[in-house]
Design a protein around this motif. Structure first.
Motif, short mmCIF file in Angstrom:
data_model
loop_
_atom_site.label_atom_id
_atom_site.label_comp_id
_atom_site.label_asym_id
_atom_site.label_seq_id
_atom_site.Cartn_x
_atom_site.Cartn_y
_atom_site.Cartn_z
N SER A 26 1.67 59.21 18.73
CA SER A 26 1.72 57.93 18.03
C SER A 26 3.14 57.41 17.88
CB SER A 26 1.09 58.09 16.65
OG SER A 26 1.92 58.92 15.83
N ARG A 27 3.24 56.18 17.45
CA ARG A 27 4.55 55.60 17.14
C ARG A 27 5.22 56.36 15.99
NH1 ARG A 27 2.29 49.86 14.78
NH2 ARG A 27 1.09 50.05 16.70
N GLU A 28 4.40 56.89 15.07
CA GLU A 28 4.95 57.66 13.96
C GLU A 28 5.58 58.97 14.45
OE1 GLU A 28 1.94 54.83 12.44
OE2 GLU A 28 1.86 56.35 14.02
N LYS A 30 6.79 59.41 17.44
CA LYS A 30 8.00 59.03 18.17
C LYS A 30 9.16 58.78 17.22
CE LYS A 30 5.48 57.12 22.11
NZ LYS A 30 5.06 55.88 22.83
N GLU A 31 8.86 58.20 16.07
CA GLU A 31 9.90 57.98 15.06
C GLU A 31 10.40 59.32 14.52
OE1 GLU A 31 12.74 56.40 12.91
OE2 GLU A 31 11.51 55.28 14.33
N ARG A 34 12.73 60.76 17.07
CA ARG A 34 14.06 60.15 17.00
C ARG A 34 14.89 60.71 15.85
NH1 ARG A 34 11.19 55.54 18.99
NH2 ARG A 34 10.57 54.91 16.88
N ALA A 94 4.61 62.12 9.62
CA ALA A 94 4.16 61.30 10.75
C ALA A 94 2.64 61.29 10.83
CB ALA A 94 4.77 61.84 12.05
N ASP A 97 1.34 59.07 7.98
CA ASP A 97 1.55 57.63 8.24
C ASP A 97 0.62 57.12 9.33
OD1 ASP A 97 3.45 57.45 6.27
OD2 ASP A 97 5.16 57.63 7.63
N PHE A 98 0.32 57.96 10.30
CA PHE A 98 -0.65 57.61 11.33
C PHE A 98 -2.01 57.35 10.68
CE2 PHE A 98 -3.99 59.21 14.26
CZ PHE A 98 -3.80 58.37 15.34
N ARG A 101 -2.09 54.03 8.79
CA ARG A 101 -2.17 52.86 9.66
C ARG A 101 -3.55 52.73 10.30
NH1 ARG A 101 -0.97 52.33 15.22
NH2 ARG A 101 0.04 54.39 15.28
N LYS A 102 -4.08 53.84 10.77
CA LYS A 102 -5.32 53.78 11.54
C LYS A 102 -6.59 53.74 10.68
CE LYS A 102 -4.14 54.05 15.98
NZ LYS A 102 -4.69 53.12 17.01
#
Length: 251
Positions: A26-28, A30-31, A34, A94, A97-98, A101-102
Motif C-alpha cells: 500500500s501507499r502506507e 511505501k511511506e 521511505r 502502516a 492507516d491502511f 483508509r480502506k
C-alpha cells in the motif's frame, strides 16, 4: 462441531491471506519504507514484519519467515538500520492507516474486530514467533485500524502453522513456494522474487500431493483458534470477513 470449525478456517483463508497482507503493498507501507531511509520493498518489509522478533541475527528471522532463502533475508534485514522495535511499530502503523483508509465506510468493522480479537486471543502461540510477536503489539482504538491489524495477526497465525505443516508433510520451503506461488505470482516467479537460485526442480505429483496434505493440515491446526466461536458466530465471521475483503479490494 470439529468439521464446522475446520470449514470456517478453510472458508476464510483467502480473505485472511489477502486482507491481512494487503497493506504490505500500500501507499502506507511505501511511506513506512521511505521513513527507514532504504529504497525498495524488500528491506523495509523484512525489517518491519520481522521487527517483532527484536534485534536478532538474521538467521532467526529466516527461521521465522520460513519460505525465504537465508541470503535474501540477511541482506534485507541488515540493510535497514532502524531498530527492530521501531520498525515493527512503524509497520503496524502502516497496517492501521491502511485499514482506516480502506475500511472507513465499513459499518460493521467494530463487530468484525470483536470476532477477530476473540479468535486471535484463543490461539496457542507455541512454535509461532511472528504470530506471538504481532499479537503482543497494542491494538488501536478505532475499529477499521483494528480490523486491519488483527487480520494481519491472524495471517501470521496461519502462515506460521502452514510452515509447520509444510515441514511435517515432507516438503522443503522452496517446494511449497513453487507449488503455491502467491496472489500476484506463479510459483517459479515467486521463488525468483524471494531470491531462490535456479534451476528449479520439477513439481511432481508426489510434491503436489504433499502440498495438498500440508494445506489440509494447516486448516486442522488453525481450527482450535476458531473453536471459541459457536456456529452462528463462525458464520458471522465468515460473512463479515468476506464483505471486508470485498470492500478493501474494490476501493
Amino acid at each position: 462441531m470439529k468439521g464446522v470449525r475446520v470449514s470456517v478456517a478453510a472458508a476464510v483463508k483467502k480473505q485472511v491471506q489477502e486482507l491481512g497482507g494487503g497493506f504490505m503493498f500500500s501507499r502506507e507501507a511505501k511511506e513506512f519504507a521511505r521513513s527507514t531511509g532504504v529504497d525498495g520493498f524488500f528491506g523495509p518489509y523484512v525489517r518491519g514484519r520481522g521487527g517483532v522478533l527484536g534485534d536478532v541475527d538474521a538467521d532467526v528471522v529466516t527461521a521465522a519467515f520460513g519460505f525465504f532463502p537465508a541470503h535474501s533475508i540477511r541482506k534485507a534485514w541488515e540493510s535497514v538500520p532502524m531498530p527492530a522495535a521501531k520498525a515493527a511499530d512503524g509497520y503496524a502503523a502502516a497496517c492501521q492507516d491502511f485499514g482506516r483508509r480502506k475500511l472507513a465506510d465499513f459499518d460493521q468493522a467494530e463487530r468484525l474486530a470483536q470476532l477477530l480479537e476473540v479468535v486471535v486471543a484463543a490461539a496457542d502461540p507455541a512454535g509461532l514467533p511472528l504470530f506471538a510477536g504481532w499479537r503482543a503489539l497494542p491494538l488501536p482504538a478505532d475499529a477499521p485500524a483494528r480490523v486491519a491489524q488483527l487480520a494481519h495477526v491472524l495471517r501470521e497465525l496461519r502462515g506460521g502453522l502452514h510452515l509447520l505443516a509444510v515441514r511435517t508433510s515432507g516438503l522443503t520451503p522452496l517446494q511449497a513456494v513453487l507449488v503455491s506461488g502467491s496472489p500476484f505470482n506463479n510459483g517459479p516467479n515467486q521463488a525468483r522474487w524471494y531470491g531462490w537460485p535456479e534451476p528449479f526442480e520439477e513439481i511432481t505429483p508426489t510434491i503436489q500431493d504433499r502440498w495438498q496434505r500440508a494445506e489440509a493440515l494447516t486448516d486442522t491446526l488453525i481450527a482450535p483458534a476458531f473453536a471459541v466461536l459457536d456456529e452462528a458466530a463462525g458464520a458471522e465471521l465468515t460473512a463479515l470477513l468476506t464483505t471486508a475483503h470485498t470492500t478493501v479490494f474494490t476501493r
